[in-house]
Design an enzyme around this catalytic site. Structure first.
Site, PDB file in Angstrom:
ATOM      1  N   GLU A  43       0.940  -1.184  -0.088  1.00 22.62           N
ATOM      2  CA  GLU A  43      -0.029  -0.090   0.014  1.00 22.62           C
ATOM      3  C   GLU A  43       0.790   1.192  -0.096  1.00 22.62           C
ATOM      4  OE1 GLU A  43      -3.633   1.619   2.633  1.00 22.62           O
ATOM      5  OE2 GLU A  43      -2.095   0.671   3.696  1.00 22.62           O
ATOM      6  N   LYS A 115      -9.347   1.394  -2.495  1.00 24.15           N
ATOM      7  CA  LYS A 115      -9.739   0.795  -1.394  1.00 24.15           C
ATOM      8  C   LYS A 115     -11.287   1.212  -0.570  1.00 24.15           C
ATOM      9  CE  LYS A 115      -7.536   1.075   3.287  1.00 24.15           C
ATOM     10  NZ  LYS A 115      -6.356   1.614   4.043  1.00 24.15           N
ATOM     11  N   CYS A 156      -4.968  -3.345   2.941  1.00 24.22           N
ATOM     12  CA  CYS A 156      -4.777  -2.947   4.258  1.00 24.22           C
ATOM     13  C   CYS A 156      -5.994  -3.062   5.201  1.00 24.22           C
ATOM     14  CB  CYS A 156      -4.080  -1.400   4.402  1.00 24.22           C
ATOM     15  SG  CYS A 156      -3.291  -1.069   5.829  1.00 24.22           S
TER      16      CYS A 156
END
Length: 290
Positions: A43, A115, A156
């Site tokens: 990330e 995300k 993440c």
């Protein structure tokens, strides 16, 4: 049976995208030299920068981004599938996408994922994060079909939302991913158990490249880039600081074997949640906050 070599690149990205692009190039070449056909980065590959104003000053749109340009060239040069775990992309209106991009060996983007879940938390010792203040959350999951595996894309904090990865597994994912910049505090407590849980409960490989060490903007990330098999065994793992390249041989037959031993994906049943005894009423639960 499909076998391929996967690599996870551990980085310690700084605040300058051009320098991070140079590090990316070095690590991709190292991974390709080890025979990797699928290479994943962490990330925020392009810049780890918690100051919003400073971040916005270096951001570009996808068509002009140095990480996108570098990654496209590297995928083509090395003949690999290169998965940029994420990088910050300017999307207008002062907002940013935390975007993963998967490049094919011809250098084209074959999959994108923004995300979905924003890291808005208050941790111990005054550590606080509000990703939603800067980043625009994604709305779509993306299962990327490669010649040798189906890749479920996460980033993440997404790893804490099991339903995303379950949806990928039910759709046929062989490999799940959650490239990360985990804080040291949350990483020490939860990194390994979350990564192994997503692999075990879905009978899939889990590949998560990570940021590691002390960054220019003052934050510290946990590292421990990891590759896990569908039975929950760790095949490869990096340390807690600095750059590294880890690789593992992936055999997609292992997915079918794990799901055959524990067929929980087939055994899913619908259910109704009842509230009995002294539990809170439905109205109270609807307004309660975790």
């Amino acid at each position: 049976m499909t076998r391929f070599t996967a690599a996870a690149l551990q980085m310690r990205s700084g605040t300058e995208p051009e320098k991070n692009a140079a590090t990316l190039s070095e690590l991709v070449h190292e991974a390709a030299a080890k025979g990797a056909q699928y290479i994943q980065t962490p990330e925020m590959t392009g810049a780890v920068q918690k100051d919003r104003k400073a971040l916005m000053a270096v951001l570009k749109g996808e068509d002009e981004d140095v990480i996108v340009r570098t990654a496209s060239g590297l995928a083509r040069e090395c003949g690999v599938y290169l998965h940029i775990g994420s990088t910050a992309i300017a999307v207008g209106d002062g907002m940013v996408a935390n975007r993963a991009l998967l490049f094919a060996p011809d250098g084209t983007v074959t999959a994108r994922y923004d995300k979905i879940h924003m890291f808005d938390v208050d941790l111990d010792n005054g550590e606080s994060w509000r990703e939603s203040a800067v980043y625009r959350p994604g709305e779509n999951a993306n299962l990327a079909g490669l010649p040798f595996a189906n890749i479920g894309m996460g980033i993440c904090y997404d790893v804490r939302f099991a339903d995303l990865f379950r949806a990928y597994a039910l759709a046929g994912a062989d490999v799940l991913t959650a490239p990360a910049a985990f804080t040291r505090q949350t990483g020490e407590a939860h990194w390994h158990v979350l990564q192994r849980a997503r692999a075990i409960e879905n009978g899939a490989f889990m590949i998560s490249a990570a940021q590691a060490g002390q960054h220019d903007d003052g934050r510290e990330t946990f590292g421990h880039s990891i590759i896990i098999d569908p039975w929950g065994r760790i095949l490869a793992e990096a340390g807690d600081a600095g750059e590294a390249v880890i690789t593992a041989e992936i055999d997609t037959d292992d997915v079918a074997q794990a799901r055959g031993k524990v067929p929980n994906l087939k055994n899913i049943r619908a259910f109704t949640l009842l509230e009995s005894g002294n539990s809170q009423g439905a109205g109270e639960k609807a307004t309660a906050k975790d």
